[in-house]
Design a protein around this motif. Sequence first.
Motif, PDB file in Angstrom:
ATOM      1  N   LYS A 165       0.840  -1.193   0.000  1.00 31.54           N
ATOM      2  CA  LYS A 165       0.000   0.000   0.000  1.00 31.54           C
ATOM      3  C   LYS A 165       0.879   1.247   0.000  1.00 31.54           C
ATOM      4  CE  LYS A 165      -3.773  -2.522   0.781  1.00 31.54           C
ATOM      5  NZ  LYS A 165      -4.911  -2.621  -0.135  1.00 31.54           N
ATOM      6  N   GLN A 166       0.426   2.274  -0.720  1.00 32.17           N
ATOM      7  CA  GLN A 166       1.166   3.527  -0.733  1.00 32.17           C
ATOM      8  C   GLN A 166       0.802   4.354   0.493  1.00 32.17           C
ATOM      9  OE1 GLN A 166       0.562   6.014  -4.175  1.00 32.17           O
ATOM     10  NE2 GLN A 166       2.322   7.318  -3.720  1.00 32.17           N
ATOM     11  N   LEU A 167       1.821   4.896   1.144  1.00 31.53           N
ATOM     12  CA  LEU A 167       1.587   5.753   2.303  1.00 31.53           C
ATOM     13  C   LEU A 167       1.128   7.140   1.849  1.00 31.53           C
ATOM     14  CD1 LEU A 167       4.616   4.659   4.482  1.00 31.53           C
ATOM     15  CD2 LEU A 167       2.205   4.194   4.936  1.00 31.53           C
ATOM     16  N   PRO A 168       0.302   7.811   2.642  1.00 33.74           N
ATOM     17  CA  PRO A 168      -0.326   9.054   2.180  1.00 33.74           C
ATOM     18  C   PRO A 168       0.603  10.258   2.101  1.00 33.74           C
ATOM     19  CG  PRO A 168      -0.979   8.574   4.441  1.00 33.74           C
ATOM     20  CD  PRO A 168      -0.234   7.367   3.940  1.00 33.74           C
ATOM     21  N   LEU A 169       1.768  10.201   2.746  1.00 30.17           N
ATOM     22  CA  LEU A 169       2.703  11.320   2.669  1.00 30.17           C
ATOM     23  C   LEU A 169       3.921  10.939   1.849  1.00 30.17           C
ATOM     24  CD1 LEU A 169       2.783  12.770   6.313  1.00 30.17           C
ATOM     25  CD2 LEU A 169       1.196  13.280   4.438  1.00 30.17           C
ATOM     26  N   SER A 170       4.338  11.843   0.976  1.00 27.19           N
ATOM     27  CA  SER A 170       5.570  11.706   0.201  1.00 27.19           C
ATOM     28  C   SER A 170       6.464  12.899   0.526  1.00 27.19           C
ATOM     29  CB  SER A 170       5.277  11.680  -1.300  1.00 27.19           C
ATOM     30  OG  SER A 170       4.507  10.551  -1.652  1.00 27.19           O
TER      31      SER A 170
ATOM     32  N   PRO B  65       1.102  12.075  -4.497  1.00 31.42           N
ATOM     33  CA  PRO B  65       0.451  12.327  -5.784  1.00 31.42           C
ATOM     34  C   PRO B  65      -0.668  11.324  -6.058  1.00 31.42           C
ATOM     35  CG  PRO B  65       2.827  12.445  -6.007  1.00 31.42           C
ATOM     36  CD  PRO B  65       2.551  11.924  -4.630  1.00 31.42           C
ATOM     37  N   GLY B  66      -1.791  11.849  -6.552  1.00 35.16           N
ATOM     38  CA  GLY B  66      -2.915  10.986  -6.879  1.00 35.16           C
ATOM     39  C   GLY B  66      -3.879  10.770  -5.737  1.00 35.16           C
ATOM     40  N   PHE B  67      -3.488  11.177  -4.520  1.00 32.08           N
ATOM     41  CA  PHE B  67      -4.387  11.054  -3.380  1.00 32.08           C
ATOM     42  C   PHE B  67      -5.376  12.228  -3.382  1.00 32.08           C
ATOM     43  CE2 PHE B  67      -1.573   7.858  -2.105  1.00 32.08           C
ATOM     44  CZ  PHE B  67      -2.029   7.225  -0.959  1.00 32.08           C
TER      45      PHE B  67
END
Length: 369
Positions: free
Chosen positions: A114-119, A131-133
């Motif tokens: 799963k991608q984490l919400p912060l980059s 990005p994309g969230f």
Amino acid sequence: MDFKKAAPATDKTIAGAATCRQCHQQVSDAYLQNPHQQTSHAVTDTKLMDNSLPHLSVYAFDEHFKVKVEQRNGFIYQVAYNDGIETIARRFDISFGSGEKAVTYGTWEGDQLKQLPLSYFKQVKSWVNSPGFPQNTAHFSRTIDVRCMECHSSFTDRKIVQDGPLKVKEELVKGSVVYGIDCERCHGPAGKHVEFHLEHPQAKVAKYITLYQTLTRKQKTDACATCHGGNDMEILKSIFAFKPGDDLHDYYSNATGNNAKKALDVHGNQSGMLAESKCFIQSKTMDCSSCHRTHENLKGNLTSYTQRCISCHATIKHSALTLKNAVVKTNCIDCHMPEQVSGVISFQQAGKTDISAYKLRTHKIGIYH
């Protein structure tokens, strides 16, 4: 040599980067600094990418909901809080991106990534909404599938499992991930090559491995376009099976209908943009390696890239106004390959309502000023 075989090697036998290094140490060590090698790796402790990252940070989506980056038990986590009460915590397990522009992160939930919400975006030196969230919100349920891994790893196996009476889901095989873009991703499986040269140490001509100088221009650009040819293609078969010399059209086809993008984007389609450049169209030999040195790290070295330009344009004439600029002989790039705003990638900083542009350098070489 570390290479061990249980049976005679075939065209599909993988040797591994450590084996390649035994004979190609100098090239291998230099390549470790190349952004391709850094495009994914396992996060095994509190070190994310480098010491400049603000490990302990807070991203406030609103006055009630926040996501914090925290150290816990020797690892880094993204932790969500609602009115100060922890609601979910997920560990940094994999990083994606070389770190030149940005880094985003994945966390394992069983065999799903799963991608984490912060980059982290170096452009603003801050944590941002990935990005994309959705804007002004965060969730921890966005799946990173094998398609993402095809351009951010050298190999990742997957399996399709039952997820209800009439539903299936994709899972990744954790132990199969080969991080970064390694030697064999670009040169093809090397098992047979290694086997031959172990048995014939006196042989000086490389056997059973692809030599790029023997490829046609299309074959060379196809190899790069597996990851730099756009993300709007229709997938015919996994790009993990691609070997240098293959025809890319056997793996990708141009997207049609609603899936087709109206214009090439600076994010991910360097190959397509280069193909529209006069430099490329009017040359019979120009390819990606005419400017890039894949085994080195030249990122940001505009003078080095400028020398590539001058090697073909030594007698180019500039206007008197342009010639007043002291960087004419040291920086062709900012004028002829300027940074442009991506239409597919953007980000939002905490506490701000506007969207920040994500800029990348265009590969459509031209006259912009």
